[in-house]
Design an enzyme around this catalytic site. Structure first.
Site, PDB file in Angstrom:
ATOM      1  N   HIS A   1     -13.462   2.041   1.348  1.00 45.73           N
ATOM      2  CA  HIS A   1     -13.288   1.654   2.138  1.00 45.73           C
ATOM      3  C   HIS A   1     -14.242  -0.219   1.670  1.00 45.73           C
ATOM      4  CE1 HIS A   1     -12.959   4.706   5.193  1.00 45.73           C
ATOM      5  NE2 HIS A   1     -11.591   4.081   5.744  1.00 45.73           N
TER       6      HIS A   1
ATOM      7  N   GLY B   1     -10.686   0.218  13.506  1.00 50.07           N
ATOM      8  CA  GLY B   1     -10.342   0.235  14.840  1.00 50.07           C
ATOM      9  C   GLY B   1     -11.354   1.191  16.300  1.00 50.07           C
TER      10      GLY B   1
ATOM     11  N   ASN C   1       1.018  -1.099  -0.244  1.00 52.88           N
ATOM     12  CA  ASN C   1       0.179  -0.004  -0.063  1.00 52.88           C
ATOM     13  C   ASN C   1       0.957   0.970   0.101  1.00 52.88           C
ATOM     14  OD1 ASN C   1      -2.286   1.971   0.160  1.00 52.88           O
ATOM     15  ND2 ASN C   1      -2.888   1.524   2.544  1.00 52.88           N
TER      16      ASN C   1
ATOM     17  N   ARG D   1      -3.280  -1.989  -2.978  1.00 57.57           N
ATOM     18  CA  ARG D   1      -3.992  -1.487  -2.743  1.00 57.57           C
ATOM     19  C   ARG D   1      -3.694  -0.093  -3.309  1.00 57.57           C
ATOM     20  NH1 ARG D   1      -5.413   3.392   2.200  1.00 57.57           N
ATOM     21  NH2 ARG D   1      -7.433   3.625   1.503  1.00 57.57           N
TER      22      ARG D   1
ATOM     23  N   ARG E   1     -12.067  14.807   8.990  1.00 56.48           N
ATOM     24  CA  ARG E   1     -12.982  14.753   7.404  1.00 56.48           C
ATOM     25  C   ARG E   1     -14.504  15.239   8.520  1.00 56.48           C
ATOM     26  NH1 ARG E   1     -11.068   9.872   5.265  1.00 56.48           N
ATOM     27  NH2 ARG E   1      -9.101  10.487   4.109  1.00 56.48           N
TER      28      ARG E   1
ATOM     29  N   ASP F   1      -8.195  11.551  17.702  1.00 57.38           N
ATOM     30  CA  ASP F   1      -7.877  10.159  18.418  1.00 57.38           C
ATOM     31  C   ASP F   1      -9.302   9.828  19.218  1.00 57.38           C
ATOM     32  OD1 ASP F   1      -7.619   8.145  20.175  1.00 57.38           O
ATOM     33  OD2 ASP F   1      -5.205   7.407  19.028  1.00 57.38           O
TER      34      ASP F   1
ATOM     35  N   GLU G   1      -8.140  -6.543   6.082  1.00 60.31           N
ATOM     36  CA  GLU G   1      -8.467  -5.694   5.010  1.00 60.31           C
ATOM     37  C   GLU G   1      -7.224  -6.301   3.228  1.00 60.31           C
ATOM     38  OE1 GLU G   1      -9.358  -1.720   4.403  1.00 60.31           O
ATOM     39  OE2 GLU G   1      -8.849  -1.578   6.484  1.00 60.31           O
TER      40      GLU G   1
ATOM     41  N   GLY H   1     -14.880   1.679  15.606  1.00 59.49           N
ATOM     42  CA  GLY H   1     -15.356  -0.099  15.120  1.00 59.49           C
ATOM     43  C   GLY H   1     -15.438  -1.324  16.396  1.00 59.49           C
TER      44      GLY H   1
END
Length: 396
Positions: free
Chosen positions: A177, A327, A9, A88, A237, A279, A380, A329
């Protein structure tokens, strides 16, 4: 011969990597190279319960990759056993609805998508080309964040904008995602033994956040749009906002469009609201200590997420499961509880004991009287490795 798959990635100043045996979801090793192009770059490698960090002066991507492969040899990893390399790629536009073996035509299509992801696709392409130059006889596979969402119907992917913007410039919702949503949807189907008519909602919560409505293993709606800026409140975001805010702030502050867009991407979300951190762990701790803005940021995050889950439910006729991953969830029982408390209309009810320690077999966190709610750890990198195996299986 043992077949291994390297998952790669590449970012603008970093790259992540994981090396897998063909049928084992636990990587042989993984790690991160960062601060590439700066005076002091570094590579961290995790291997057999150990972590190694190496500093490299003035390393670009190729220098760091060659250094990494030299470390592979020192760890007695045979590069000849690498059967495929999975990359990716953030944006595949409308070109790709599945992962593909990379050739010159694929590279050309990726370059055509670069305007849709100018911060990501050029870096992804650079990583691909470097790996092609080093592993000239090894199959290279592109796995796209957007591919899983190419099954969205037009009513879900079109904006109410002049239609020519879509036809001529590709202005539409693509979703992201996708690799994570696809992986946890497959795991839910396996765990619950669901038939082909299943309907679920997957929620990926990390620094970037998105949710998807999935029917018959296909994404039929999702929260991110043409770019990852649309949708849920995220670490930095903003998610959904009134588009006129851009013009308003330009007129009030004299900021350029680039300056405003940068603030929407990097100075908004949890960080912008709390003025403390992006965070979630930091914010939950601060809220418990009475930090008002941390509490506000969390409240907005959870309310907007619940609101979007309710909206996704309009694409479904029933819900077999709501799945948390990523992370936040996977690890924040507090956030899961706050969100589910706003979803009683859909029949969700949390079991607080299970929420703190999800059921080991199913990941269930909901009560017996509730619509099923689960936690599934995403993987992933393994999903990318599986796609590599699928696309190269005829040559094994």
């Amino acid at each position: 011969m043992t077949h291994q798959i390297l998952v790669f990635n590449s970012g603008s100043s970093s790259f992540k990597f994981s090396l897998f045996e063909q049928n084992n979801p636990e990587p042989i090793l993984n790690g991160l190279a960062e601060q590439l192009g700066q005076t002091q770059a570094s590579i961290t490698i995790k291997y057999k319960q150990s972590k190694f960090k190496h500093n490299i002066a003035n390393a670009d991507h190729k220098t760091a990759i060659l250094f990494l492969l030299d470390q592979f040899k020192k760890l007695e990893i045979n590069l000849d056993h690498i059967h495929a390399i999975g990359h990716r790629v953030v944006h595949g536009g409308e070109y790709f609805s599945d992962s593909v073996i990379i050739d010159d035509q694929v590279i050309h299509a990726l370059e055509n998508c670069s305007a849709l992801a100018p911060l990501h696709n050029p870096a992804n392409i650079e990583g691909i080309k470097i790996m092609q130059s080093i592993f000239q006889d090894t199959k290279q596979i592109a796995v796209f964040d957007t591919a899983f969402h190419q099954s969205l119907p037009s009513k879900a992917y079109l904006y109410a904008l002049p239609y020519q913007w879509y036809k001529q410039q590709g202005v539409r919702r693509y979703g992201f995602h996708g690799t994570s949503h696809k992986y946890v949807a497959q795991r839910a189907k396996e765990i619950l033994n669901l038939n082909d008519n299943h309907q679920i909602i997957t929620v990926h919560l990390g620094n970037g956040c998105s949710a998807s409505a999935i029917k018959d293993s296909k994404s039929i709606d999702t929260t991110m749009g043409m770019t990852p800026l649309e949708g849920l409140v995220m670490g930095t975001r903003c998610g959904d906002i009134d588009a006129s805010i851009l013009q308003f702030m330009q007129q009030k502050m004299g900021w350029s469009l680039d300056e405003i867009t940068n603030k929407l991407n990097k100075a908004s979300g949890l960080l912008g609201l709390s003025e403390l951190s992006n965070d979630m762990r930091t914010l939950v701790e601060a809220k418990e200590k009475g930090h008002e803005q941390a509490g506000i940021a969390i409240d907005v995050f959870c309310f907007k997420l619940a609101k979007q889950i309710m909206a996704l439910a309009t694409s479904l006729t029933s819900i077999d499961a709501l799945i948390f991953t990523g992370g936040i969830g996977e690890n924040s029982s507090f956030i899961r509880s706050q969100v589910i408390q706003n979803l009683t209309l859909l029949g969700f009810k949390i079991d607080e004991t299970l929420n703190k320690n999800p059921d080991k077999q199913t990941g269930r966190i909901s009560s017996d009287q509730s619509t099923l709610c689960m936690v599934i750890n995403t993987n992933e990198e393994w999903m990318i490795a599986q796609d590599c195996t699928r696309l190269t299986s005829t040559t094994l």
